[in-house]
Design a protein around this motif. Structure first.
Motif, PDB file in Angstrom:
ATOM      1  N   LYS A 214       0.839  -1.193   0.000  1.00  0.00           N
ATOM      2  CA  LYS A 214       0.000   0.000   0.000  1.00  0.00           C
ATOM      3  C   LYS A 214       0.878   1.249   0.000  1.00  0.00           C
ATOM      4  N   LYS A 215       1.933   1.215   0.792  1.00  0.00           N
ATOM      5  CA  LYS A 215       2.820   2.379   0.867  1.00  0.00           C
ATOM      6  C   LYS A 215       3.475   2.642  -0.483  1.00  0.00           C
ATOM      7  N   LEU A 216       3.863   1.551  -1.135  1.00  0.00           N
ATOM      8  CA  LEU A 216       4.464   1.700  -2.463  1.00  0.00           C
ATOM      9  C   LEU A 216       3.468   2.330  -3.435  1.00  0.00           C
ATOM     10  N   ALA A 217       2.221   1.866  -3.356  1.00  0.00           N
ATOM     11  CA  ALA A 217       1.202   2.431  -4.243  1.00  0.00           C
ATOM     12  C   ALA A 217       0.984   3.906  -3.936  1.00  0.00           C
ATOM     13  N   LEU A 218       1.117   4.269  -2.650  1.00  0.00           N
ATOM     14  CA  LEU A 218       0.894   5.661  -2.252  1.00  0.00           C
ATOM     15  C   LEU A 218       1.988   6.595  -2.769  1.00  0.00           C
ATOM     16  N   LEU A 219       3.127   6.039  -3.131  1.00  0.00           N
ATOM     17  CA  LEU A 219       4.188   6.886  -3.686  1.00  0.00           C
ATOM     18  C   LEU A 219       3.662   7.682  -4.874  1.00  0.00           C
ATOM     19  N   ARG A 220       2.788   7.029  -5.656  1.00  0.00           N
ATOM     20  CA  ARG A 220       2.195   7.711  -6.799  1.00  0.00           C
ATOM     21  C   ARG A 220       1.453   8.965  -6.337  1.00  0.00           C
ATOM     22  N   VAL A 221       0.845   8.867  -5.149  1.00  0.00           N
ATOM     23  CA  VAL A 221       0.108  10.006  -4.611  1.00  0.00           C
ATOM     24  C   VAL A 221       1.068  11.049  -4.056  1.00  0.00           C
ATOM     25  N   PHE A 222       2.033  10.587  -3.292  1.00  0.00           N
ATOM     26  CA  PHE A 222       2.963  11.531  -2.669  1.00  0.00           C
ATOM     27  C   PHE A 222       3.709  12.362  -3.704  1.00  0.00           C
ATOM     28  N   LEU A 223       3.956  11.785  -4.855  1.00  0.00           N
ATOM     29  CA  LEU A 223       4.740  12.500  -5.856  1.00  0.00           C
ATOM     30  C   LEU A 223       3.886  12.951  -7.041  1.00  0.00           C
ATOM     31  N   ASN A 224       2.619  13.188  -6.784  1.00  0.00           N
ATOM     32  CA  ASN A 224       1.727  13.558  -7.890  1.00  0.00           C
ATOM     33  C   ASN A 224       1.996  14.993  -8.337  1.00  0.00           C
ATOM     34  N   ASN A 225       1.615  15.315  -9.564  1.00  0.00           N
ATOM     35  CA  ASN A 225       1.581  16.721  -9.924  1.00  0.00           C
ATOM     36  C   ASN A 225       0.237  17.041 -10.569  1.00  0.00           C
ATOM     37  N   SER A 226      -0.788  16.856  -9.775  1.00  0.00           N
ATOM     38  CA  SER A 226      -2.118  17.154 -10.279  1.00  0.00           C
ATOM     39  C   SER A 226      -2.795  18.027  -9.245  1.00  0.00           C
ATOM     40  N   ASP A 227      -3.939  18.587  -9.555  1.00  0.00           N
ATOM     41  CA  ASP A 227      -4.554  19.424  -8.521  1.00  0.00           C
ATOM     42  C   ASP A 227      -5.770  18.781  -7.881  1.00  0.00           C
ATOM     43  N   LEU A 228      -6.015  17.507  -8.223  1.00  0.00           N
ATOM     44  CA  LEU A 228      -7.101  16.792  -7.554  1.00  0.00           C
ATOM     45  C   LEU A 228      -6.620  15.379  -7.213  1.00  0.00           C
ATOM     46  N   ILE A 229      -6.702  15.050  -5.955  1.00  0.00           N
ATOM     47  CA  ILE A 229      -6.266  13.730  -5.503  1.00  0.00           C
ATOM     48  C   ILE A 229      -7.492  12.959  -5.038  1.00  0.00           C
ATOM     49  N   ILE A 230      -7.693  11.765  -5.581  1.00  0.00           N
ATOM     50  CA  ILE A 230      -8.846  10.958  -5.183  1.00  0.00           C
ATOM     51  C   ILE A 230      -8.363   9.638  -4.594  1.00  0.00           C
ATOM     52  N   LEU A 231      -8.731   9.381  -3.370  1.00  0.00           N
ATOM     53  CA  LEU A 231      -8.234   8.181  -2.690  1.00  0.00           C
ATOM     54  C   LEU A 231      -9.393   7.372  -2.131  1.00  0.00           C
ATOM     55  N   ASP A 232      -9.411   6.084  -2.469  1.00  0.00           N
ATOM     56  CA  ASP A 232     -10.464   5.203  -1.970  1.00  0.00           C
ATOM     57  C   ASP A 232      -9.883   4.339  -0.848  1.00  0.00           C
ATOM     58  N   GLU A 233     -10.224   4.668   0.373  1.00  0.00           N
ATOM     59  CA  GLU A 233      -9.697   3.985   1.560  1.00  0.00           C
ATOM     60  C   GLU A 233      -8.182   3.840   1.542  1.00  0.00           C
ATOM     61  N   PRO A 234      -7.485   4.954   1.563  1.00  0.00           N
ATOM     62  CA  PRO A 234      -6.029   4.892   1.480  1.00  0.00           C
ATOM     63  C   PRO A 234      -5.363   4.442   2.770  1.00  0.00           C
ATOM     64  N   PHE A 235      -6.081   4.459   3.895  1.00  0.00           N
ATOM     65  CA  PHE A 235      -5.429   4.164   5.169  1.00  0.00           C
ATOM     66  C   PHE A 235      -5.399   2.678   5.488  1.00  0.00           C
ATOM     67  N   VAL A 236      -6.044   1.911   4.639  1.00  0.00           N
ATOM     68  CA  VAL A 236      -6.128   0.473   4.885  1.00  0.00           C
ATOM     69  C   VAL A 236      -4.750  -0.167   4.942  1.00  0.00           C
ATOM     70  N   GLY A 237      -4.484  -0.862   6.028  1.00  0.00           N
ATOM     71  CA  GLY A 237      -3.237  -1.623   6.132  1.00  0.00           C
ATOM     72  C   GLY A 237      -2.029  -0.829   6.565  1.00  0.00           C
ATOM     73  N   LEU A 238      -2.172   0.498   6.704  1.00  0.00           N
ATOM     74  CA  LEU A 238      -1.015   1.308   7.089  1.00  0.00           C
ATOM     75  C   LEU A 238      -0.794   1.258   8.597  1.00  0.00           C
ATOM     76  N   ASP A 239       0.454   1.271   9.025  1.00  0.00           N
ATOM     77  CA  ASP A 239       0.724   1.369  10.454  1.00  0.00           C
ATOM     78  C   ASP A 239       0.666   2.839  10.876  1.00  0.00           C
ATOM     79  N   ASP A 240       0.790   3.081  12.157  1.00  0.00           N
ATOM     80  CA  ASP A 240       0.582   4.440  12.663  1.00  0.00           C
ATOM     81  C   ASP A 240       1.495   5.459  11.980  1.00  0.00           C
ATOM     82  N   ASN A 241       2.725   5.064  11.802  1.00  0.00           N
ATOM     83  CA  ASN A 241       3.692   5.966  11.193  1.00  0.00           C
ATOM     84  C   ASN A 241       3.271   6.379   9.790  1.00  0.00           C
ATOM     85  N   ALA A 242       2.919   5.398   8.988  1.00  0.00           N
ATOM     86  CA  ALA A 242       2.521   5.688   7.607  1.00  0.00           C
ATOM     87  C   ALA A 242       1.211   6.462   7.567  1.00  0.00           C
ATOM     88  N   HIS A 243       0.318   6.134   8.478  1.00  0.00           N
ATOM     89  CA  HIS A 243      -0.958   6.835   8.575  1.00  0.00           C
ATOM     90  C   HIS A 243      -0.713   8.331   8.804  1.00  0.00           C
TER      91      HIS A 243
END
Ligand code: HEM
Ligand SMILES: Nc1ncnc2c1ncn2[C@@H]1O[C@H](COP(=O)(O)OP(=O)(O)OP(=O)(O)O)[C@@H](O)[C@H]1O
Ligand SMILES: Nc1ncnc2c1ncn2[C@@H]1O[C@H](COP(=O)(O)OP(=O)(O)OP(=O)(O)O)[C@@H](O)[C@H]1O
Ligand SMILES: [Mg+2]
Ligand SMILES: [Mg+2]
Lengths: 192, 213, 243, 213, 192
Positions: A127-156
């Motif tokens: 999940k964290k690897l997939a989120l890299l796409r989000v962290f490094l996006n260059n768009s002005d709209l971010i859409i996330l469907d349950e992004p917190f699933v499976g993340l530990d506290d730190n990543a959350h």
């Protein structure tokens, strides 16, 4: 409906095989705003997101996307190639900002797994690897469907801080989550 | 984008080396299943060759979309600001480069080994190249149609489309052997190919979008 | 005692530094030997009475065929070493040799096929030696693929070693196939016991080409094992220092 | 358990109807690719038949384990209190029943249609039955070996194992035509089958366990 | 180490490719006890569970399972057939207790989706369907790897109540979760 609005939905309704998911939903999202879509399992949150993305057509109503850039989207599925290594997957994502990339790999504790095949990574690491796409996006709209699933506290925490930062940069965020999170957002609830 | 497709496919060894190996197996196995003299070997050889090309192209495309569909990449491609059809064309071309081309070269070599007729074999080469590309496109369509595991739509649709190609290939071979209008067959195939190259990606992109809705 | 000795001597680190010391000498020696014997063989030996000039491919075919088996034996020895004494280096060697073995076997197959066209009138025959060589080739590829398909390196090493040992039965089959089954293929022309059945004019360059080829392949094996060590021990501090 | 496997496979139409359709396609396509007289057609016919059986069995097994592996069912089976090998045997049998058997029957029909020789065709039937079962087992092994997408191990291992069967099939056919020791070929195949039926599931269960670790 | 113990692990250690996940882990679980395995992403929780299940062998140490019944397990993957309908999937699970089944279908709001193909169900609905196997288990050890992922509040509550009931019936539960939950359990933490 001002100049600042990014997504405007009016009276949209959706049904599939006589199963009415929602109707007469109207909302709009301005730049710098977050929208939290709430609802119980199967109420149609993911479907609504796919309508916003333009993948699915609503049965009724219109939805307008005023952004000119590509939307940055991460759904329930990670869009990773499980037979490739972490590094190859990053290459496939075509992320440009190299300095930031290293930064995030460090923060998400993924650095030492560069050569590990994705299928061998843990659920949360994927999940964290997939989120890299989000962290490094260059768009002005971010859409996330349950992004917190499976993340530990730190990543959350990392993700919420990131999203709050983006909001301050006048970007918009639409997300769903059954896990409570600390993002200042409008809420729409899809009734059962 | 082509570079990315190439990276993806290259690392998935089974998907490209598999079909090539299977092609090789069929061509090697063929003489084992018959107990005839060398000259009779040629009679069935080309049937087996065309069928082997058909089969390996089918294997090559077996998960050309299902994988992207299941892991969510297809959705990502769809929301990109670039034409979905073009991305399909690129994908098909990548597959052809890594699988169709080697198989065409192998066809030439096997043909040379069996018939020991250089001119014949060198004419087989373009036939193999074009037909592998056509088959690839057809099976891509088939695969798109049966993205859903419960459906055999793909096999049902591809079959009637592949048969005419096989017929043309059979006739083309006769043409080579009798040394008449071989070029016209090549042009016929090229003509079909050029239509297919344009039409299939568009159709496929519609089909996939319909599946994703 | 033995165990301690082996472990000390066969540490990847020592190995790497030894390789660096000797590599260039081996390389120079073998390339010179190979070039000399090949030029001699190609230019200064007479045409064969029966086969004409086509027999000259022997300088590629025989060394390659010979090495394809030797390398497998080397793999088998390494495997045994690994399984008995748990020497990591041995495991690295097994997987380092495999691709080189596959390559030489491939050369043997191709050169044999090319040679077959003028002499036997066909490029392929399902005869015992050729078939068993093909199986050897497939086995090499299979072993490499097996090793790659397990993400747990230790598990992969162990499995690979066992399979290499089991597969070693193929080697005597290849060697003896020409004697056990009547085949198209040449039987041994050089043996340790008998007088060679081949003209000395061809023999010396042949031996030279085998030696040279052998040396070159050893060089490849050394390079490939170095690469393996880098991959597998890349997180060790000494490797980082080395690089 | 057999009932469950049957339910699973039956609903996955593509997986069982697909290979049968492909077999049918190949057998239909064969005469199209050759332009010879009826009697010459027979020469290549049986090569194509054996290869078609081989191919359809390969297609049939293409995701016999990968699917269960990816969705987590394989782990569930593994922790059951029942022998994993037995569950593999059941699975293979189900596949054979839904795919191998229809194909054997089709082989008989096609053979009758082409050769118009009832006795010959009725002898083809047991050959097809046994060989389809053997091929199925071999490809199951291949599939287990290459559960991981990056690996072509399956294709590499299955090939050398399938070749002897093809040779026996080729020779068996001659035996039928010359009317000599046909039964001994059947027994040879049955012998190999009985070994394979026992050995393959055990090997496969080890391989899969190793992959899951 | 008393008669009541179900799982006894002593000094187990695991490493993969020079990546040491844990070592010298010892714990035991008695009947009627729950164990919550904690740890950050990639620390080895799922691996530990696979070791308890006997799928993976530990590199060091021994682990003993004293239960005679099959373990009831649900991992990150749902073990559902996505091309079959909800009903067919239930048939495949071979659940016997039919009355309870209807009960749970009702409680989890799955009843009206009987004929929907699993791939069309929502993320949470799929998880709930997979959990049916747990709700209707007849084993004395339940092992769950992040079972709360994707569940809405209602289903979350349903699962915790169920698990607490099972514990009272002297069954044991081992689970991991990054989402806080209300189960009275021992905790072991896998250090990074
Ligand atoms: C694809 C075809 C062929 C294969 C796979 C093959 C394989 C081999 C092998 C495995 C050896 C054994 C080397 C050793 O004893 O260590 C060998 C040796 C040899 N081959 Fe071939 N061969 C092929 C074709 C040919 C042909 C066409 C000729 C020539 C007519 C030929 C001539 C020889 C000779 C002269 C030797 C040396 C025999 C000895 O001194 O032991 N081979 N080949
Ligand atoms: N073919 C169909 N027939 C009937 N209902 C269907 C069909 N396909 C989808 N649905 C229903 O449509 C809904 C889709 O919901 P969606 O995936 O948007 O839910 P969600 O709000 O995202 O839920 P979750 O929180 O579980 O992710 C589900 O209730 C699903 O059962
Ligand atoms: N081949 C490999 N090489 C190196 N590390 C590996 C390899 N295979 C697995 N690993 C590591 O082993 C660990 C497995 O972790 P596991 O899945 O047990 O984590 P987890 O605690 O369940 O995490 P999560 O909370 O994300 O589910 C991961 O850190 C993974 O990267
Ligand atoms: Mg959803
Ligand atoms: Mg986990």
């Amino acid at each position: 409906m001002n100049n600042n609005s990014l997504i405007v939905a009016e009276n949209i309704g959706y049904k599939i095989n006589e199963n009415k998911l929602f109707h007469r939903m109207s909302f709009n999202i301005n730049r710098g705003e977050a929208l939290h879509i709430k609802g119980s399992n199967g109420s149609g949150k993911s479907t609504l997101i796919r309508i916003i993305l333009g993948i699915t057509q609503p049965v009724k109503g219109v939805i307008e996307n005023k952004s000119t850039k590509e939307i940055c989207y991460l759904g329930h599925k990670n869009a990773l190639k499980s037979y490739l290594t972490l590094e190859d997957n990053i290459n496939l994502m075509q992320l440009n900002n190299n300095m930031m990339l290293n930064d995030y790999l460090e923060k998400l504790e993924l650095k030492k797994y560069k050569d590990v095949t994705v299928s061998n990574l843990s659920f949360g690491q994927q999940k964290k690897l997939a989120l890299l796409r989000v962290f490094l996006n260059n768009s002005d709209l971010i859409i996330l469907d349950e992004p917190f699933v499976g993340l530990d506290d730190n990543a959350h925490l990392e993700l919420t801080t990131f999203l709050n930062n983006e909001l301050e940069k006048n970007k918009s965020v639409i997300f769903t989550s059954h896990i409570p999170c600390n993002i200042n957002s409008k809420i729409i609830e899809i009734p059962q | 984008m082509f570079r990315l497709e190439l990276l993806k496919l290259r690392k998935k060894t089974r998907s490209w080396l598999g079909p090539i190996l299977v092609f090789w197996l069929i061509m090697l196995a063929y003489p084992l299943t018959v107990e005839f003299l060398q000259d009779k070997l040629e009679i069935g050889f080309f049937s087996v060759l065309w069928i082997a090309i058909l089969i390996s192209m089918m294997l090559a495309t077996e998960d050309i979309f299902t994988e992207d569909f299941n892991d969510g990449s297809l959705e990502q491609t769809l929301i990109k600001n670039l034409s979905f059809s073009i991305s399909i064309v690129t994908k098909i071309f990548t597959y052809w480069l890594l699988i169709g081309l080697p198989i065409s070269i192998l066809s030439f070599i096997f043909s040379l080994g069996t018939t020991e007729d250089f001119l014949l074999s060198i004419s087989i080469f373009p036939l193999a190249i074009i037909s592998s590309y056509i088959f690839l496109n057809l099976f891509v369509l088939g695969n798109a149609l049966s993205l859903n595991k419960g459906s055999v739509l793909g096999a049902l649709v591809t079959m009637p489309l592949a048969l005419p190609v096989l017929i043309v290939l059979g006739k083309g071979l006769i043409a080579i052997q009798l040394n008449i209008n071989f070029l016209s067959f090549i042009f016929l195939l090229l003509g079909s190919l050029s239509i297919i190259i344009v039409v299939i990606p568009v159709v496929v992109s519609y089909v996939i979008k319909a599946h994703l809705e | 005692m033995i165990k301690k000795f082996i472990h000390q001597f066969a540490s990847p680190k020592t190995y790497l530094y030894q390789v660096d010391r000797f590599y260039s000498y081996i390389f120079l020696f073998s390339i010179i030997t190979y070039i000399i014997s090949i030029t001699w063989g190609l230019l200064y030996t007479p045409e064969d009475f029966v086969q004409g000039n086509s027999y000259r491919i022997i300088y590629l075919h025989v060394p390659a065929s010979f090495l394809s088996q030797s390398l497998y034996i080397a793999m088998a020895i390494s495997s045994v070493t690994y399984l008995i004494w748990r020497v990591k280096l041995a495991a690295y060697l097994v997987i380092a040799i495999a691709p080189i073995g596959a390559m030489t076997t491939f050369i043997a197959l191709i050169s044999g096929s090319i040679w077959g066209i003028p002499t036997w009138g066909t490029w392929w025959q399902w005869d015992a030696r050729i078939t068993s060589t093909l199986i050897l080739f497939i086995m090499y590829l299979g072993l490499i693929s097996l090793h790659n398909s397990f993400s747990n390196h230790e598990k992969a090493d162990k499995l690979l070693s066992w399979l290499v040992i089991v597969g070693a039965i193929n080697i005597p089959i290849i060697k003896k196939s020409v004697d056990w089954w009547s085949t198209l293929h040449q039987s041994a022309s050089i043996t340790l016991t008998d007088k060679p059945s081949i003209d000395p004019v061809m023999l010396y360059p042949l031996i030279g080409s085998i030696t040279g080829f052998f040396g070159l392949v050893i060089c490849l094996v050394l390079l490939s094992s170095k690469y393996q060590i880098f991959i597998r021990e890349k997180n060790k501090s000494w490797v980082k220092d080395y690089v």
